[in-house]
Design an enzyme around this catalytic site. Structure first.
Site, PDB file in Angstrom:
ATOM      1  N   LYS A 190       0.830  -1.209   0.000  1.00 33.96           N
ATOM      2  CA  LYS A 190       0.000   0.000   0.000  1.00 33.96           C
ATOM      3  C   LYS A 190       0.863   1.257   0.000  1.00 33.96           C
ATOM      4  CE  LYS A 190      -1.805   2.639   3.184  1.00 33.96           C
ATOM      5  NZ  LYS A 190      -1.769   3.974   2.536  1.00 33.96           N
ATOM      6  N   GLU A 264      10.679   0.823   9.879  1.00 30.83           N
ATOM      7  CA  GLU A 264      11.663   1.883   9.638  1.00 30.83           C
ATOM      8  C   GLU A 264      10.942   3.188   9.926  1.00 30.83           C
ATOM      9  OE1 GLU A 264      13.463   4.715   8.386  1.00 30.83           O
ATOM     10  OE2 GLU A 264      13.330   3.997   6.317  1.00 30.83           O
ATOM     11  N   CYS A 298      13.816  10.537   6.339  1.00 32.07           N
ATOM     12  CA  CYS A 298      13.812  10.008   7.705  1.00 32.07           C
ATOM     13  C   CYS A 298      15.188  10.147   8.347  1.00 32.07           C
ATOM     14  CB  CYS A 298      13.354   8.565   7.715  1.00 32.07           C
ATOM     15  SG  CYS A 298      14.161   7.570   6.470  1.00 32.07           S
ATOM     16  N   GLU A 395      11.019  15.107  15.636  1.00 33.69           N
ATOM     17  CA  GLU A 395      11.194  15.074  14.193  1.00 33.69           C
ATOM     18  C   GLU A 395      10.275  16.121  13.545  1.00 33.69           C
ATOM     19  OE1 GLU A 395       9.778  11.535  12.026  1.00 33.69           O
ATOM     20  OE2 GLU A 395      11.637  11.650  10.893  1.00 33.69           O
TER      21      GLU A 395
HETATM   22  P1  NAI Z   1       2.137   7.841   8.598  1.00 35.61           P
HETATM   23  O1  NAI Z   1       3.013   6.989   9.425  1.00 35.61           O
HETATM   24  O2  NAI Z   1       0.744   8.106   9.069  1.00 35.61           O
HETATM   25  O3  NAI Z   1       2.006   7.217   7.114  1.00 35.61           O
HETATM   26  C1  NAI Z   1       2.855   6.238   6.557  1.00 35.61           C
HETATM   27  C2  NAI Z   1       2.025   5.146   5.902  1.00 35.61           C
HETATM   28  O4  NAI Z   1       1.281   4.436   6.900  1.00 35.61           O
HETATM   29  C3  NAI Z   1       0.976   5.648   4.905  1.00 35.61           C
HETATM   30  O5  NAI Z   1       0.909   4.741   3.829  1.00 35.61           O
HETATM   31  C4  NAI Z   1      -0.308   5.617   5.722  1.00 35.61           C
HETATM   32  O6  NAI Z   1      -1.476   5.493   4.952  1.00 35.61           O
HETATM   33  C5  NAI Z   1      -0.104   4.388   6.576  1.00 35.61           C
HETATM   34  N1  NAI Z   1      -0.863   4.336   7.832  1.00 35.61           N
HETATM   35  C6  NAI Z   1      -1.355   5.368   8.559  1.00 35.61           C
HETATM   36  N2  NAI Z   1      -1.977   4.908   9.654  1.00 35.61           N
HETATM   37  C7  NAI Z   1      -1.872   3.564   9.644  1.00 35.61           C
HETATM   38  C8  NAI Z   1      -2.287   2.520  10.527  1.00 35.61           C
HETATM   39  N3  NAI Z   1      -2.944   2.776  11.650  1.00 35.61           N
HETATM   40  N4  NAI Z   1      -1.997   1.246  10.209  1.00 35.61           N
HETATM   41  C9  NAI Z   1      -1.302   0.958   9.078  1.00 35.61           C
HETATM   42  N5  NAI Z   1      -0.894   1.896   8.206  1.00 35.61           N
HETATM   43  C10 NAI Z   1      -1.160   3.186   8.487  1.00 35.61           C
HETATM   44  O7  NAI Z   1       2.882   9.199   8.347  1.00 35.61           O
HETATM   45  P2  NAI Z   1       2.243  10.644   8.006  1.00 35.61           P
HETATM   46  O8  NAI Z   1       1.034  10.917   8.847  1.00 35.61           O
HETATM   47  O9  NAI Z   1       2.092  10.736   6.558  1.00 35.61           O
HETATM   48  O10 NAI Z   1       3.418  11.598   8.506  1.00 35.61           O
HETATM   49  C11 NAI Z   1       3.493  11.955   9.869  1.00 35.61           C
HETATM   50  C12 NAI Z   1       4.915  12.094  10.327  1.00 35.61           C
HETATM   51  O11 NAI Z   1       5.570  10.838  10.200  1.00 35.61           O
HETATM   52  C13 NAI Z   1       5.768  13.045   9.515  1.00 35.61           C
HETATM   53  O12 NAI Z   1       5.611  14.348   9.944  1.00 35.61           O
HETATM   54  C14 NAI Z   1       7.143  12.496   9.763  1.00 35.61           C
HETATM   55  O13 NAI Z   1       7.636  13.024  10.956  1.00 35.61           O
HETATM   56  C15 NAI Z   1       6.933  11.012   9.925  1.00 35.61           C
HETATM   57  N6  NAI Z   1       7.263  10.248   8.708  1.00 35.61           N
HETATM   58  C16 NAI Z   1       8.384   9.477   8.692  1.00 35.61           C
HETATM   59  C17 NAI Z   1       8.740   8.797   7.560  1.00 35.61           C
HETATM   60  C18 NAI Z   1       9.964   7.969   7.488  1.00 35.61           C
HETATM   61  O14 NAI Z   1      10.486   7.760   6.391  1.00 35.61           O
HETATM   62  N7  NAI Z   1      10.466   7.428   8.561  1.00 35.61           N
HETATM   63  C19 NAI Z   1       7.950   8.892   6.325  1.00 35.61           C
HETATM   64  C20 NAI Z   1       6.739   9.677   6.459  1.00 35.61           C
HETATM   65  C21 NAI Z   1       6.435  10.326   7.618  1.00 35.61           C
END
Ligand code: NAI
Ligand code: MG
Length: 486
Positions: A190, A264, A298, A395
């Site tokens: 996804k 990650e 990240c 972050e």
């Molecule tokens: P997120 O963690 O909500 O989204 C990442 C993925 O997880 C997306 O595909 C989303 O649809 C999915 N997701 C969301 N809730 C879920 C759940 N309960 N169960 C399974 N999958 C789920 O990240 P978001 O809200 O886009 O960004 C928030 C913060 O996260 C950012 O401000 C940043 O600090 C951090 N982040 C870190 C990343 C990294 O590469 N480590 C990448 C993106 C965001």
């Protein structure tokens, strides 16, 4: 041709990458069992271009029944075809995907830039070539797994559920899918809700490659779709990249199940400049570490530590360099900093900038004119930052850097390690012995020496502490997808 602009920097004539050659459908269904199927939910959502807020395409929003179909298809493909196929044959399919992606590199780069807001320079030079290389690299491992696990008995896990974020959409899909296929697993992936398009283009390539139906299924949707994958009882492995908050939810949901996981998560990585460092290169490394991809990285070098006796010089040169950074249309090949991925993320970044000001840190932002439409943020640094400040601890995931100083090696190690995260670090010094001293003491998964944000498919990547666990990339990346039996 260049003309002088507001006495600080140069303005170049626009050099826009063409969008004439790309093919986007108006509406995308789900890619399940080798076919494009309408979502049972009946729902679609829009993916926009964050650089101008225009709609690019409508995309299916998968619900639990849709995910169920995808997992069933993946299970059937695993049992009947993929787990039985000779590894050399599996390798050919993975290699073919790499070749097809390579042939369409330009189209992938443009679509990535449109959908994510990242600069065309980056999607063209970093995201797409690295994504191809991941498929090429893991194609090579498929029939050599006994060398990755010498004298061990190993078997594939089954169905891998993979959930990826919006900062490197195609690259993260490659990081997840390539090692899973090489080790004989099937996949339900996804992409993030703001950047689903390159994963859907990848599905088209997969279709073209003749990969047996159901081996890779791509379902689009929001967090609820991700949760349906995580909670599906017939999924054997969860690979997730995203926020630490969602990583924790996932860990709780799969506790007590047989599911294996690699997470990650976030970071707050230290970039450390010693007084004997080549200062001009270090300044480039700082810029590359935090302003690259709008800070949506990240492992971004978001905490800068400069040795006190060179701090004034480094900060002066850094500000000078920041003034020459060009913020604007990501499709323009001159652009250094593109659009913030979403309105929500821009709000998060602006909230942290306000917190930084309230905490009494000193802010410096470049004086560039931001486009009126779309989501943009000027490169920002904070000096006079205390270790306990929120902006030095949490972050931000945007082009915002905190700057602190240090005097001794021990002090900087302590400060750098004083974080709930441990994803990456950078060390800039002329002394090899100091580099080795720091690489062993910094609690970070990756430590770069005299460079930053360098990636290669052969190198493992992953974090300590709240940055997650498991490694992706390299030979280590195979371990997350096999069961070792002795
Ligand atoms: P997120 O963690 O909500 O989204 C990442 C993925 O997880 C997306 O595909 C989303 O649809 C999915 N997701 C969301 N809730 C879920 C759940 N309960 N169960 C399974 N999958 C789920 O990240 P978001 O809200 O886009 O960004 C928030 C913060 O996260 C950012 O401000 C940043 O600090 C951090 N982040 C870190 C990343 C990294 O590469 N480590 C990448 C993106 C965001
Ligand atoms: Mg988008």
């Amino acid at each position: 041709m260049a003309k002088e602009k507001n006495n600080e920097s140069w303005e170049y004539a626009p050099s826009l990458e063409s969008t004439a050659h790309i093919q986007l459908k108006e509406k995308y269904d789900l890619f399940i069992d080798g076919k494009w199927v309408k979502p049972k939910s009946g729902k679609y959502f829009k993916s926009i271009n964050p650089a101008n807020e225009e709609v690019l395409a409508e995309v299916a929003h998968a619900n639990e029944s849709d995910v169920n179909l995808a997992v069933k298809a993946a299970r059937k493909a695993y049992t009947n075809v993929w787990s039985k196929m000779a590894p050399t044959e599996r390798a050919k399919y993975i290699y073919r995907i790499a070749r097809l992606m390579h042939e369409r590199a330009r189209e992938f780069a443009v679509i990535e830039t449109l959908d994510a807001g990242k600069t065309i320079r980056e999607s063209r030079d970093v995201d797409v070539p690295l994504a191809c290389n991941h498929f090429f690299y893991y194609a090579g491992w498929a029939d050599k797994l006994e060398y990755a696990f010498p004298n061990r008995k190993f078997e594939s896990l089954g169905v891998a559920g993979q959930i990826i974020p919006w900062n490197f959409p195609l690259l993260m899909a490659a990081w997840k899918i390539a090692p899973a296929l090489a080790t004989g697993n099937t996949v339900v992936l996804k992409p993030a809700e703001t950047t689903p398009l390159t994963a859907l283009k990848l599905a088209e390539i997969i279709e073209e490659s003749g990969l047996p139906a159901g081996v890779v299924n791509i379902v689009t949707g929001y967090g609820d779709t991700g949760a349906a994958i995580v909670n599906h009882p017939d999924v054997n492995k969860i690979a997730f990249t995203g926020s630490t908050a969602v990583g924790k939810i996932i860990q709780k949901s799969i506790a007590g199940t047989h599911k294996k996981a690699t997470l990650e998560l976030g970071g707050k990585s230290a970039n450390i400049i010693f007084d004997d460092a080549p200062i001009d290169q270090a300044v480039e490394g700082i810029v590359n570490g935090i302003f690259f991809n709008q800070g949506h990285v990240c492992c971004a070098g978001s905490r800068l530590f400069v040795q006190e006796n060179v701090a004034d010089k480094v900060i002066r040169k850094l500000k000078q360099r920041m003034e020459s950074l060009y913020v604007g249309n990501p499709l323009d090949k001159n652009t250094d900093i593109g659009a913030i991925n979403s309105k929500e993320q821009l709000e998060v970044i602006n909230k942290f900038i306000q917190i930084g000001k309230n905490e009494g840190a000193e802010m410096y932002q470049t004086k560039c004119n931001l486009p009126k439409k779309g989501y943009y943020c000027s490169p920002t640094i904070f000096t006079n930052v205390a270790q306990s400040n929120v902006i030095a601890q949490e972050e931000i995931f945007g082009p915002v850097l905190t700057v602190q100083t240090f005097r001794t090696v021990d002090e900087v190690i302590q400060k750098a390690n004083n974080s709930p995260y441990g994803l990456a670090a950078g060390v800039w010094t002329d002394k090899g012995s100091r580099i080795f001293n720091l690489t062993t003491k910094l609690r970070a998964g990756v430590v770069w020496a005299n460079t930053y944000n360098k990636f290669d498919p052969t190198s493992p990547f992953g974090g300590y502490k709240e940055s997650g666990f498991g490694r992706e990339g390299g030979m280590h990346g195979l371990s997350g997808y096999v069961k070792l039996n002795d």
